[in-house]
Design a protein around this motif. Structure first.
Motif, PDB file in Angstrom:
ATOM      1  N   ALA A 146       0.837  -1.203   0.000  1.00 30.07           N
ATOM      2  CA  ALA A 146       0.000   0.000   0.000  1.00 30.07           C
ATOM      3  C   ALA A 146       0.874   1.257   0.000  1.00 30.07           C
ATOM      4  CB  ALA A 146      -0.941  -0.001   1.201  1.00 30.07           C
ATOM      5  N   ALA A 147       1.950   1.234   0.762  1.00 29.77           N
ATOM      6  CA  ALA A 147       2.863   2.391   0.797  1.00 29.77           C
ATOM      7  C   ALA A 147       3.495   2.597  -0.579  1.00 29.77           C
ATOM      8  CB  ALA A 147       3.934   2.183   1.861  1.00 29.77           C
ATOM      9  N   LYS A 148       3.917   1.498  -1.208  1.00 29.21           N
ATOM     10  CA  LYS A 148       4.494   1.600  -2.557  1.00 29.21           C
ATOM     11  C   LYS A 148       3.458   2.141  -3.533  1.00 29.21           C
ATOM     12  CE  LYS A 148       7.895  -2.125  -2.191  1.00 29.21           C
ATOM     13  NZ  LYS A 148       8.224  -3.499  -2.612  1.00 29.21           N
ATOM     14  N   ALA A 149       2.229   1.642  -3.418  1.00 24.67           N
ATOM     15  CA  ALA A 149       1.163   2.098  -4.312  1.00 24.67           C
ATOM     16  C   ALA A 149       0.887   3.586  -4.112  1.00 24.67           C
ATOM     17  CB  ALA A 149      -0.108   1.279  -4.076  1.00 24.67           C
ATOM     18  N   ARG A 150       0.902   4.035  -2.828  1.00 26.74           N
ATOM     19  CA  ARG A 150       0.700   5.459  -2.555  1.00 26.74           C
ATOM     20  C   ARG A 150       1.817   6.289  -3.182  1.00 26.74           C
ATOM     21  NH1 ARG A 150      -1.421   3.949   2.351  1.00 26.74           N
ATOM     22  NH2 ARG A 150       0.560   3.968   3.401  1.00 26.74           N
ATOM     23  N   MET A 151       3.051   5.792  -3.064  1.00 21.32           N
ATOM     24  CA  MET A 151       4.181   6.523  -3.646  1.00 21.32           C
ATOM     25  C   MET A 151       4.048   6.569  -5.167  1.00 21.32           C
ATOM     26  SD  MET A 151       7.274   5.260  -1.076  1.00 21.32           S
ATOM     27  CE  MET A 151       8.361   5.014  -2.407  1.00 21.32           C
ATOM     28  N   GLU A 152       3.665   5.437  -5.764  1.00 21.29           N
ATOM     29  CA  GLU A 152       3.481   5.405  -7.212  1.00 21.29           C
ATOM     30  C   GLU A 152       2.349   6.334  -7.634  1.00 21.29           C
ATOM     31  OE1 GLU A 152       2.961   1.341  -8.456  1.00 21.29           O
ATOM     32  OE2 GLU A 152       4.947   0.770  -7.738  1.00 21.29           O
ATOM     33  N   LEU A 153       1.279   6.365  -6.832  1.00 16.68           N
ATOM     34  CA  LEU A 153       0.165   7.255  -7.124  1.00 16.68           C
ATOM     35  C   LEU A 153       0.624   8.713  -7.083  1.00 16.68           C
ATOM     36  CD1 LEU A 153      -2.864   7.756  -7.614  1.00 16.68           C
ATOM     37  CD2 LEU A 153      -3.162   7.704  -5.126  1.00 16.68           C
ATOM     38  N   GLU A 154       1.406   9.057  -6.074  1.00 17.00           N
ATOM     39  CA  GLU A 154       1.925  10.425  -5.981  1.00 17.00           C
ATOM     40  C   GLU A 154       2.808  10.744  -7.186  1.00 17.00           C
ATOM     41  OE1 GLU A 154       1.048  12.857  -3.846  1.00 17.00           O
ATOM     42  OE2 GLU A 154      -0.395  11.385  -3.121  1.00 17.00           O
ATOM     43  N   ASP A 155       3.646   9.778  -7.588  1.00 15.27           N
ATOM     44  CA  ASP A 155       4.487   9.973  -8.776  1.00 15.27           C
ATOM     45  C   ASP A 155       3.618  10.194 -10.006  1.00 15.27           C
ATOM     46  OD1 ASP A 155       6.771   9.667  -7.265  1.00 15.27           O
ATOM     47  OD2 ASP A 155       7.153   7.590  -7.908  1.00 15.27           O
ATOM     48  N   GLN A 156       2.563   9.402 -10.140  1.00 14.09           N
ATOM     49  CA  GLN A 156       1.673   9.531 -11.292  1.00 14.09           C
ATOM     50  C   GLN A 156       0.928  10.865 -11.262  1.00 14.09           C
ATOM     51  OE1 GLN A 156       1.575   7.523 -13.961  1.00 14.09           O
ATOM     52  NE2 GLN A 156       3.238   6.432 -12.964  1.00 14.09           N
ATOM     53  N   LYS A 157       0.561  11.315 -10.064  1.00  8.17           N
ATOM     54  CA  LYS A 157      -0.110  12.621  -9.956  1.00  8.17           C
ATOM     55  C   LYS A 157       0.837  13.739 -10.393  1.00  8.17           C
ATOM     56  CE  LYS A 157      -3.485  11.735  -6.285  1.00  8.17           C
ATOM     57  NZ  LYS A 157      -3.840  12.012  -4.874  1.00  8.17           N
ATOM     58  N   ARG A 158       2.103  13.639  -9.930  1.00  9.15           N
ATOM     59  CA  ARG A 158       3.086  14.656 -10.332  1.00  9.15           C
ATOM     60  C   ARG A 158       3.291  14.624 -11.846  1.00  9.15           C
ATOM     61  NH1 ARG A 158       5.266  13.357  -5.330  1.00  9.15           N
ATOM     62  NH2 ARG A 158       6.613  11.706  -6.123  1.00  9.15           N
ATOM     63  N   LEU A 159       3.376  13.422 -12.407  1.00  8.65           N
ATOM     64  CA  LEU A 159       3.539  13.289 -13.852  1.00  8.65           C
ATOM     65  C   LEU A 159       2.324  13.860 -14.577  1.00  8.65           C
ATOM     66  CD1 LEU A 159       5.063  12.188 -16.313  1.00  8.65           C
ATOM     67  CD2 LEU A 159       3.920   9.992 -15.933  1.00  8.65           C
ATOM     68  N   ALA A 160       1.130  13.568 -14.091  1.00  6.36           N
ATOM     69  CA  ALA A 160      -0.092  14.090 -14.712  1.00  6.36           C
ATOM     70  C   ALA A 160      -0.110  15.621 -14.646  1.00  6.36           C
ATOM     71  CB  ALA A 160      -1.325  13.503 -14.031  1.00  6.36           C
ATOM     72  N   ASP A 161       0.294  16.185 -13.498  1.00 11.11           N
ATOM     73  CA  ASP A 161       0.344  17.643 -13.375  1.00 11.11           C
ATOM     74  C   ASP A 161       1.336  18.236 -14.370  1.00 11.11           C
ATOM     75  OD1 ASP A 161      -1.567  17.737 -11.397  1.00 11.11           O
ATOM     76  OD2 ASP A 161      -0.121  17.860  -9.740  1.00 11.11           O
ATOM     77  N   ARG A 162       2.510  17.603 -14.465  1.00  5.74           N
ATOM     78  CA  ARG A 162       3.519  18.086 -15.404  1.00  5.74           C
ATOM     79  C   ARG A 162       2.996  18.003 -16.842  1.00  5.74           C
ATOM     80  NH1 ARG A 162       7.957  14.707 -14.779  1.00  5.74           N
ATOM     81  NH2 ARG A 162       7.630  13.768 -16.802  1.00  5.74           N
ATOM     82  N   CYS A 163       2.351  16.895 -17.173  1.00 10.74           N
ATOM     83  CA  CYS A 163       1.801  16.728 -18.517  1.00 10.74           C
ATOM     84  C   CYS A 163       0.699  17.752 -18.782  1.00 10.74           C
ATOM     85  CB  CYS A 163       1.251  15.314 -18.702  1.00 10.74           C
ATOM     86  SG  CYS A 163       2.536  14.054 -18.817  1.00 10.74           S
ATOM     87  N   ARG A 164      -0.131  18.017 -17.755  1.00 14.76           N
ATOM     88  CA  ARG A 164      -1.197  19.009 -17.905  1.00 14.76           C
ATOM     89  C   ARG A 164      -0.595  20.388 -18.180  1.00 14.76           C
ATOM     90  NH1 ARG A 164      -3.601  17.985 -13.226  1.00 14.76           N
ATOM     91  NH2 ARG A 164      -4.211  16.122 -13.932  1.00 14.76           N
ATOM     92  N   LYS A 165       0.469  20.727 -17.443  1.00 13.22           N
ATOM     93  CA  LYS A 165       1.118  22.027 -17.661  1.00 13.22           C
ATOM     94  C   LYS A 165       1.742  22.097 -19.051  1.00 13.22           C
ATOM     95  CE  LYS A 165       2.011  22.933 -12.794  1.00 13.22           C
ATOM     96  NZ  LYS A 165       3.005  22.925 -11.727  1.00 13.22           N
ATOM     97  N   GLU A 166       2.394  21.002 -19.464  1.00 13.33           N
ATOM     98  CA  GLU A 166       2.986  20.971 -20.805  1.00 13.33           C
ATOM     99  C   GLU A 166       1.903  21.096 -21.870  1.00 13.33           C
ATOM    100  OE1 GLU A 166       5.402  17.463 -21.236  1.00 13.33           O
ATOM    101  OE2 GLU A 166       6.785  18.088 -19.651  1.00 13.33           O
ATOM    102  N   LEU A 167       0.771  20.434 -21.645  1.00 12.91           N
ATOM    103  CA  LEU A 167      -0.339  20.514 -22.596  1.00 12.91           C
ATOM    104  C   LEU A 167      -0.860  21.939 -22.677  1.00 12.91           C
ATOM    105  CD1 LEU A 167      -2.368  19.151 -24.491  1.00 12.91           C
ATOM    106  CD2 LEU A 167      -3.766  18.642 -22.472  1.00 12.91           C
ATOM    107  N   GLU A 168      -1.015  22.592 -21.527  1.00  8.98           N
ATOM    108  CA  GLU A 168      -1.478  23.983 -21.525  1.00  8.98           C
ATOM    109  C   GLU A 168      -0.489  24.873 -22.271  1.00  8.98           C
ATOM    110  OE1 GLU A 168      -2.098  25.090 -17.447  1.00  8.98           O
ATOM    111  OE2 GLU A 168      -3.717  23.632 -17.189  1.00  8.98           O
ATOM    112  N   ALA A 169       0.800  24.653 -22.055  1.00  3.58           N
ATOM    113  CA  ALA A 169       1.823  25.443 -22.742  1.00  3.58           C
ATOM    114  C   ALA A 169       1.760  25.189 -24.245  1.00  3.58           C
ATOM    115  CB  ALA A 169       3.213  25.102 -22.198  1.00  3.58           C
ATOM    116  N   GLU A 170       1.572  23.921 -24.628  1.00  6.64           N
ATOM    117  CA  GLU A 170       1.483  23.591 -26.057  1.00  6.64           C
ATOM    118  C   GLU A 170       0.229  24.198 -26.678  1.00  6.64           C
ATOM    119  OE1 GLU A 170       3.663  22.192 -28.242  1.00  6.64           O
ATOM    120  OE2 GLU A 170       5.021  22.398 -26.544  1.00  6.64           O
ATOM    121  N   ARG A 171      -0.880  24.205 -25.924  1.00  4.12           N
ATOM    122  CA  ARG A 171      -2.107  24.825 -26.438  1.00  4.12           C
ATOM    123  C   ARG A 171      -1.902  26.320 -26.649  1.00  4.12           C
ATOM    124  NH1 ARG A 171      -6.534  21.678 -22.724  1.00  4.12           N
ATOM    125  NH2 ARG A 171      -6.776  19.879 -24.090  1.00  4.12           N
TER     126      ARG A 171
END
Length: 157
Positions: free
Chosen positions: A84-109
């Motif tokens: 569960a701890a590993k999954a939480r860490m992976e989830l946090e990593d995925q959230k950070r990646l999603a945020d970064r991708c969202r920002k990159e998408l906004e910049a590209e738009r």
């Protein structure tokens, strides 16, 4: 708080000190007498002492098995918690990646919007230049006509 309770096993009275409730002590007393009764019924030649020893061995076996089961459950729970701890860490990593991708998408738009506007301006620019040249040509044409008329008037005068 420890309490002193009186129990009767196979007709003999014993006193025990326990942290448990009186209700719990009565349940243990009843269960012990029931199991001893079953043992003595199945093996009528057993003395009360032998029945107590057999019951004690059975209970120790159950206790040992219960402790082993508890240990396995603890290990499994530890593994689940670790997973569960590993999954939480992976989830946090995925959230950070999603945020970064969202920002990159906004910049590209934003960049795409800017490039689209620049493209429209660039498309319009040759037409604007052509329109400016057409107007200039019309103006020069009018000026030329005016000069021709003036030249014609001057010749007439």
């Amino acid at each position: 708080m420890a309490t002193r309770s009186k129990v009767k096993i196979l007709g003999s009275t014993y006193y025990i000190t326990t942290q448990g409730s009186e209700e719990k002590v009565r349940k243990i007393e009843e269960e012990m007498n029931a199991q001893l009764g079953e043992l003595m019924e199945q093996r009528p030649s057993l003395s009360a002492l032998d029945a107590l020893v057999v019951l004690s061995l059975n209970l120790m076996d159950q206790l040992t098995e219960g402790e082993a089961s508890t240990d396995r459950m603890r290990e499994q729970l530890s593994q689940y918690l670790e997973d569960a701890a590993k999954a939480r860490m992976e989830l946090e990593d995925q959230k950070r990646l999603a945020d970064r991708c969202r920002k990159e998408l906004e910049a590209e738009r934003a960049r795409t919007g800017r490039l689209s506007r620049e493209l429209e301006e660039a498309k319009a620019q040759p037409y604007q230049e052509a329109e400016d040249r057409r107007r200039q040509a019309e103006r020069l044409s009018r000026e030329l006509e005016e000069q021709k008329r003036q030249t014609a008037r001057l010749r007439q005068d």
